[in-house]
Enzyme design. Structure first.
Site, PDB file in Angstrom:
ATOM      1  N   THR A 150      -5.880  10.732  14.257  1.00  0.00           N
ATOM      2  CA  THR A 150      -6.769  12.081  14.064  1.00  0.00           C
ATOM      3  C   THR A 150      -5.522  13.270  13.693  1.00  0.00           C
ATOM      4  OG1 THR A 150      -6.331  12.351  16.555  1.00  0.00           O
ATOM      5  CG2 THR A 150      -8.470  11.646  15.941  1.00  0.00           C
ATOM      6  N   GLY A 182      -5.441   6.147   9.160  1.00  0.00           N
ATOM      7  CA  GLY A 182      -6.340   5.428   9.691  1.00  0.00           C
ATOM      8  C   GLY A 182      -6.830   4.313   8.688  1.00  0.00           C
ATOM      9  N   HIS A 188       0.395  -1.299 -24.581  1.00  0.00           N
ATOM     10  CA  HIS A 188      -0.632  -2.048 -24.330  1.00  0.00           C
ATOM     11  C   HIS A 188      -0.176  -3.483 -24.010  1.00  0.00           C
ATOM     12  CE1 HIS A 188      -4.844  -3.901 -24.846  1.00  0.00           C
ATOM     13  NE2 HIS A 188      -4.125  -4.615 -25.624  1.00  0.00           N
ATOM     14  N   GLY A 238      -8.833   9.486   7.920  1.00  0.00           N
ATOM     15  CA  GLY A 238      -7.689   9.968   7.193  1.00  0.00           C
ATOM     16  C   GLY A 238      -6.781   8.686   6.524  1.00  0.00           C
TER      17      GLY A 238
END
Length: 462
Positions: free
Chosen positions: A267, A181, A441, A178
């Site tokens: 987790t 991690g 730009h 996830g």
């Protein structure tokens, strides 16, 4: 006995923002926080320190890989880990002291200590009991572990321990692919660790748009991260200096092991409500420990509200902040609102990933007719000049009305660029609205406009 209009329990992003807004709206406000500093997990051991390490390690990566290409030559920098930790701590200090200043400025009382709620309308901190017309629970979350995995914050660590390791490990195993991690894994991979990520599912970043997720995985692999997908961790055993991770592949039940100096358990997280006395009060919670609330963030007990990670929804600091401001508005007799359909999510790796709204998979499941506009950063002049041409912008719009339903960006500064889409979605804009808006730009943001053009007659630079 001190009395307040509102007492907020928890000084994290949800709690401190809520406290400041309550005070601004004329409510006599106090915030209870047991840490030595304000800011909660996010500022002390979460979002802010991890971004400091991500930034520092990204600078190292630039020096090692891109400086020479730009004609910047010289000895490559070495990593002074104690100094990097000191820099991280300084960033934390600046932010937490800033909140303390904001409390004083807005006349919010900081009650130092850990709170319990002995009865509705009462908050106890130490031996002192305070009266409160309204109580807001903003106690956040804590890391959750796995059966057979014992965290010691030395060799087997959560994100908290991973931020303050005594040295950079040679081998790190990350359990869980996830956001946390992958962010921490990428930090240590850039600093020289051999990082292996073990994930139960057969893909990384659960819930993310699948096309973005696949491209993101390819990018991380190129950076040296290794992945073991579809693997269920069975146990983690440790010695004084090493760990062994045992996992089982789901497709064939084959067992294997990985050696590591450090194991990061990433987790997920669970609500942190220990010691509040919710059960005795009769406050309803879900099987996952989340406090149940109505659309106004009220619990089933009159005068008690809850926000942030302690309740349902994505565990994100900015979601908690929005709820904190909204519930303050409700208590002040105004109309508090959070648009849960427009809450962005960002992974602060390099390249960054940013998402908002629905994914293609969700639209297919809902049988919604949609169109896709995509544009690669390889077609963006600014991105190429920055050696950041990897990734793309993807906009999902309603097939009939062209209204933007979601956007997903993998690329440079994605976490900043996503907010253009957020504003557009808040106003119910179409992809054409973005396509017809002049963009400066050269900027990376031009890729967002090009993706919007791709929802119509086609991008210009594709």
């Amino acid at each position: 006995m001190p009395s307040y209009d509102v007492i907020i329990i928890g000084g994290g992003p949800g709690g401190y923002v809520c406290a400041i807004r309550c005070a601004q709206l004329g409510l006599k406000t106090a915030c209870v926080e047991g840490r030595e500093t304000l800011g909660g997990t996010c500022l002390n051991v979460g979002c802010i320190p991890s971004k400091a390490l991500l930034h520092a390690s990204h600078m190292l990566h630039e020096a090692e890989h891109n400086f020479v290409k730009m004609g910047l030559k010289g000895k490559s920098p070495s990593v002074d880990w104690p100094q990097m930790q000191s820099y991280k701590d300084d960033v934390i200090g600046q932010n937490t002291k800033g909140i303390e200043f904001l409390f004083k400025k807005n006349k919010v009382d900081w009650i130092k200590g850990w709170a319990s709620i002995p009865a509705a309308g009462k908050v106890q901190v130490g031996d002192e009991v305070y009266d409160a017309k309204n109580i807001i629970i903003a106690t956040g979350s804590e890391a959750s572990s796995l059966p057979g995995v014992e965290v010691d914050e030395k060799i087997v660590v959560t994100s908290t321990g991973a931020l303050s390791l005594p040295k950079v490990p040679k081998k790190m195993v990350v359990i869980g692919a996830g956001v946390i991690g992958l962010e921490m894994g990428s930090v240590y991979a850039r600093l020289g660790a051999e990082v292996t990520v073990v994930e139960f599912l057969d893909h990384i970043t659960p819930g993310m748009d699948a096309e973005i997720s696949k491209a993101f995985a390819r990018s991380l692999k190129k950076q040296g991260l290794k992945f073991v997908l579809g693997a269920a961790v069975q146990s983690v055993s440790t010695t004084k200096t090493k760990a062994k991770v045992t996992y089982k592949l789901r497709k064939n039940d084959k067992e294997a092991t990985l050696d590591a100096d450090v194991v990061l358990v990433a987790t997920g997280r669970k609500p942190f409500t220990d010691g509040l006395g919710l059960e005795a009060l009769g406050v309803e919670t879900s099987p996952r420990g989340q406090i149940k609330t109505d659309p106004q963030w009220a619990t089933n007990v009159a005068g008690i509200y809850a926000i942030g990670d302690a309740i349902d929804g994505p565990m994100l600091a900015h979601k908690a902040e929005d709820e904190g401001m909204a519930v303050a508005e409700v208590l002040a007799g105004k109309a508090g609102h959070v648009n849960y359909g427009v809450i962005p999510g960002v992974v602060y790796t390099n390249p960054e990933v940013a998402t908002v709204g629905q994914t293609e998979e969700q639209l297919k499941e809902a049988r919604r007719a949609y169109k896709v506009g995509k544009f690669s950063f390889m077609g963006n002049g600014r991105a190429k000049a920055m050696f950041a041409g990897e990734g793309f912008v993807k906009i999902l719009a309603d097939q009939a009305t062209d209204r933007i339903l979601g956007a997903h960006i993998l690329g440079p500064n994605a976490g900043e660029m996503i907010h253009e889409i957020c504003v557009a979605m808040e106003f119910g804009a179409s992809a054409q609205d973005i396509a017809l808006t002049c963009h400066a730009h050269p900027t990376c943001s031009e890729a967002v406009r090009e993706a919007a053009l791709a929802c119509g007659d086609g991008a210009i630079h594709a």
